[in-house]
Write a protein that holds these residues in place. Sequence first.
Motif, PDB file in Angstrom:
ATOM      1  N   TYR A 245       0.855  -1.438  -0.092  1.00 15.35           N
ATOM      2  CA  TYR A 245      -0.410  -0.111   0.260  1.00 15.35           C
ATOM      3  C   TYR A 245       0.882   1.467   0.056  1.00 15.35           C
ATOM      4  CZ  TYR A 245      -3.988  -3.397   1.041  1.00 15.35           C
ATOM      5  OH  TYR A 245      -4.747  -4.220   0.841  1.00 15.35           O
ATOM      6  N   LYS A 246       0.498   2.423  -0.878  1.00 13.48           N
ATOM      7  CA  LYS A 246       1.021   3.811  -0.352  1.00 13.48           C
ATOM      8  C   LYS A 246       0.796   4.332   0.668  1.00 13.48           C
ATOM      9  CE  LYS A 246       1.355   6.985  -2.819  1.00 13.48           C
ATOM     10  NZ  LYS A 246       1.751   8.396  -4.586  1.00 13.48           N
ATOM     11  N   ALA A 247       1.668   4.061   1.812  1.00  9.88           N
ATOM     12  CA  ALA A 247       0.941   4.962   3.406  1.00  9.88           C
ATOM     13  C   ALA A 247       2.632   4.312   3.501  1.00  9.88           C
ATOM     14  CB  ALA A 247       0.186   4.230   3.721  1.00  9.88           C
ATOM     15  N   ASN A 248       3.004   5.322   4.983  1.00 11.33           N
ATOM     16  CA  ASN A 248       4.223   5.141   5.316  1.00 11.33           C
ATOM     17  C   ASN A 248       3.503   4.107   6.473  1.00 11.33           C
ATOM     18  OD1 ASN A 248       2.802   6.802   7.277  1.00 11.33           O
ATOM     19  ND2 ASN A 248       4.394   8.202   7.107  1.00 11.33           N
ATOM     20  N   PHE A 249       4.970   3.520   7.253  1.00  9.95           N
ATOM     21  CA  PHE A 249       4.399   2.364   8.411  1.00  9.95           C
ATOM     22  C   PHE A 249       3.447   2.775   9.803  1.00  9.95           C
ATOM     23  CE2 PHE A 249       4.750   0.852  12.680  1.00  9.95           C
ATOM     24  CZ  PHE A 249       5.008  -0.366  13.048  1.00  9.95           C
ATOM     25  N   ASN A 250       3.190   4.352  10.375  1.00 10.18           N
ATOM     26  CA  ASN A 250       3.090   4.866  11.220  1.00 10.18           C
ATOM     27  C   ASN A 250       1.067   5.268  10.582  1.00 10.18           C
ATOM     28  OD1 ASN A 250       4.169   4.911  13.083  1.00 10.18           O
ATOM     29  ND2 ASN A 250       5.269   6.897  12.266  1.00 10.18           N
TER      30      ASN A 250
ATOM     31  N   LYS B 201      10.282   0.599   1.318  1.00  8.77           N
ATOM     32  CA  LYS B 201      10.319   1.928   0.797  1.00  8.77           C
ATOM     33  C   LYS B 201       9.889   3.234   1.435  1.00  8.77           C
ATOM     34  CE  LYS B 201      11.364  -0.418  -3.889  1.00  8.77           C
ATOM     35  NZ  LYS B 201      10.287  -0.580  -5.511  1.00  8.77           N
ATOM     36  N   PRO B 202      10.347   4.083   1.728  1.00  8.68           N
ATOM     37  CA  PRO B 202       9.701   5.223   1.605  1.00  8.68           C
ATOM     38  C   PRO B 202       8.047   5.040   1.369  1.00  8.68           C
ATOM     39  CG  PRO B 202      12.051   6.141   1.112  1.00  8.68           C
ATOM     40  CD  PRO B 202      11.896   4.403   0.334  1.00  8.68           C
ATOM     41  N   PHE B 203       7.064   5.573   1.937  1.00  9.27           N
ATOM     42  CA  PHE B 203       5.796   5.437   1.208  1.00  9.27           C
ATOM     43  C   PHE B 203       4.887   4.360   0.782  1.00  9.27           C
ATOM     44  CE2 PHE B 203       6.492   9.977   2.558  1.00  9.27           C
ATOM     45  CZ  PHE B 203       5.232   9.902   2.588  1.00  9.27           C
ATOM     46  N   GLU B 204       5.865   3.058   0.717  1.00 11.26           N
ATOM     47  CA  GLU B 204       5.271   1.321   0.474  1.00 11.26           C
ATOM     48  C   GLU B 204       5.561   0.723   1.267  1.00 11.26           C
ATOM     49  OE1 GLU B 204       6.655   0.501  -3.639  1.00 11.26           O
ATOM     50  OE2 GLU B 204       7.724  -1.458  -2.312  1.00 11.26           O
ATOM     51  N   THR B 205       4.008   0.804   1.863  1.00  9.16           N
ATOM     52  CA  THR B 205       4.138  -0.826   3.538  1.00  9.16           C
ATOM     53  C   THR B 205       3.554  -2.160   2.802  1.00  9.16           C
ATOM     54  OG1 THR B 205       3.602   1.417   4.338  1.00  9.16           O
ATOM     55  CG2 THR B 205       3.266  -0.417   5.173  1.00  9.16           C
ATOM     56  N   ALA B 206       4.012  -2.629   3.552  1.00 17.00           N
ATOM     57  CA  ALA B 206       3.341  -4.452   3.128  1.00 17.00           C
ATOM     58  C   ALA B 206       2.689  -4.498   3.959  1.00 17.00           C
ATOM     59  CB  ALA B 206       4.438  -4.874   2.726  1.00 17.00           C
ATOM     60  N   VAL B 207       1.936  -5.921   3.596  1.00 16.47           N
ATOM     61  CA  VAL B 207       0.717  -5.847   5.387  1.00 16.47           C
ATOM     62  C   VAL B 207       0.257  -7.080   4.673  1.00 16.47           C
ATOM     63  CG1 VAL B 207      -1.558  -6.116   6.174  1.00 16.47           C
ATOM     64  CG2 VAL B 207      -0.487  -3.658   5.324  1.00 16.47           C
ATOM     65  N   ASP B 208       1.327  -7.986   5.914  1.00 13.20           N
ATOM     66  CA  ASP B 208       1.104  -9.280   5.953  1.00 13.20           C
ATOM     67  C   ASP B 208      -0.231 -10.031   7.135  1.00 13.20           C
ATOM     68  OD1 ASP B 208       2.249 -11.815   3.916  1.00 13.20           O
ATOM     69  OD2 ASP B 208       4.342 -11.097   4.417  1.00 13.20           O
ATOM     70  N   LEU B 209      -1.008 -10.964   6.842  1.00 17.69           N
ATOM     71  CA  LEU B 209      -1.753 -11.816   7.888  1.00 17.69           C
ATOM     72  C   LEU B 209      -2.182 -13.448   7.752  1.00 17.69           C
ATOM     73  CD1 LEU B 209      -5.276 -10.094   5.849  1.00 17.69           C
ATOM     74  CD2 LEU B 209      -4.361  -8.857   7.500  1.00 17.69           C
ATOM     75  N   HIS B 210      -1.787 -13.061   8.615  1.00 15.49           N
ATOM     76  CA  HIS B 210      -1.854 -14.788   9.283  1.00 15.49           C
ATOM     77  C   HIS B 210      -2.986 -14.739  10.496  1.00 15.49           C
ATOM     78  CE1 HIS B 210       2.031 -16.152   7.599  1.00 15.49           C
ATOM     79  NE2 HIS B 210       2.216 -14.274   7.939  1.00 15.49           N
ATOM     80  N   ILE B 211      -3.554 -16.149  10.304  1.00 15.41           N
ATOM     81  CA  ILE B 211      -5.187 -16.589  11.284  1.00 15.41           C
ATOM     82  C   ILE B 211      -5.547 -17.995  11.106  1.00 15.41           C
ATOM     83  CG2 ILE B 211      -6.527 -16.971   8.744  1.00 15.41           C
ATOM     84  CD1 ILE B 211      -8.966 -15.710  10.804  1.00 15.41           C
ATOM     85  N   SER B 212      -5.673 -18.727  12.562  1.00 13.74           N
ATOM     86  CA  SER B 212      -5.828 -19.776  12.496  1.00 13.74           C
ATOM     87  C   SER B 212      -7.125 -20.049  13.613  1.00 13.74           C
ATOM     88  CB  SER B 212      -4.510 -20.518  13.602  1.00 13.74           C
ATOM     89  OG  SER B 212      -4.246 -19.304  14.662  1.00 13.74           O
ATOM     90  N   THR B 213      -7.225 -21.201  14.104  1.00 14.71           N
ATOM     91  CA  THR B 213      -8.380 -21.690  14.831  1.00 14.71           C
ATOM     92  C   THR B 213      -8.285 -22.723  15.695  1.00 14.71           C
ATOM     93  OG1 THR B 213     -10.573 -21.362  15.081  1.00 14.71           O
ATOM     94  CG2 THR B 213      -9.661 -22.622  12.779  1.00 14.71           C
ATOM     95  N   ASP B 214      -8.744 -23.567  16.568  1.00 11.41           N
ATOM     96  CA  ASP B 214      -8.348 -24.602  16.809  1.00 11.41           C
ATOM     97  C   ASP B 214     -10.097 -25.531  16.544  1.00 11.41           C
ATOM     98  OD1 ASP B 214      -6.500 -23.793  18.076  1.00 11.41           O
ATOM     99  OD2 ASP B 214      -8.164 -23.220  19.657  1.00 11.41           O
ATOM    100  N   ARG B 215     -11.057 -24.113  15.929  1.00 11.10           N
ATOM    101  CA  ARG B 215     -11.814 -25.238  15.691  1.00 11.10           C
ATOM    102  C   ARG B 215     -12.050 -26.481  13.741  1.00 11.10           C
ATOM    103  NH1 ARG B 215     -17.221 -23.359  17.870  1.00 11.10           N
ATOM    104  NH2 ARG B 215     -16.316 -22.098  19.243  1.00 11.10           N
ATOM    105  N   PHE B 216     -12.069 -27.959  14.081  1.00  8.47           N
ATOM    106  CA  PHE B 216     -12.673 -28.055  12.884  1.00  8.47           C
ATOM    107  C   PHE B 216     -14.403 -27.909  11.799  1.00  8.47           C
ATOM    108  CE2 PHE B 216     -14.050 -32.503  11.502  1.00  8.47           C
ATOM    109  CZ  PHE B 216     -12.817 -33.078  10.518  1.00  8.47           C
ATOM    110  N   SER B 217     -14.004 -29.185  10.730  1.00  8.80           N
ATOM    111  CA  SER B 217     -15.843 -28.356  10.679  1.00  8.80           C
ATOM    112  C   SER B 217     -15.358 -29.981   9.338  1.00  8.80           C
ATOM    113  CB  SER B 217     -16.155 -27.399   9.691  1.00  8.80           C
ATOM    114  OG  SER B 217     -16.580 -27.871   8.681  1.00  8.80           O
ATOM    115  N   PRO B 218     -15.604 -30.971   9.121  1.00 10.75           N
ATOM    116  CA  PRO B 218     -16.254 -31.797   8.524  1.00 10.75           C
ATOM    117  C   PRO B 218     -16.435 -31.283   6.894  1.00 10.75           C
ATOM    118  CG  PRO B 218     -18.113 -32.243  10.087  1.00 10.75           C
ATOM    119  CD  PRO B 218     -17.276 -30.550  10.080  1.00 10.75           C
TER     120      PRO B 218
END
Length: 134
Positions: free
Chosen positions: A31-36, A84-101
């Motif tokens: 995204y075109k944004a700084n870290f803050n 880079k200046p005014f370029e920020t990366a965003v990574d996402l990680h998600i987990s659960t304990d649930r199970f679904s058939p």
Amino acid sequence: MSFLKALTERYQKFVGTSESHRDEQLRTRYYKANFNQMFQSVEELLKADPSCRITSVSKEHGEISAEINRKVPSFMTVTVVTTKPFETAVDLHISTDRFSPAGINPILKNELVLFYQKIDRTHTYIGSGINGNV
């Protein structure tokens, strides 16, 4: 992808984005944004969602962790990194304990895609994958 691999992936209880993920929707987004700006936006998006409860904020490491209490209770970690200046990366990680058939992985993937869409509304999306060029 082989049938067996696709089947086992469907039942995995975690999903994460990465630079060169084979699923285009799960590649690191830039995204075109700084870290803050980006860190504050992510924190505000999580606070504004009544089904989310922030459990940890580490600005030094660029990470925010939150519990999500929706159809499938889960735990998400958002990582914000300036590339880079005014370029920020965003990574996402998600987990659960649930199970679904039927398999829980598609539901978790949908949570990540929806969160990226929320960020897309607040910041200019540059690209995804390695250095946002893909």
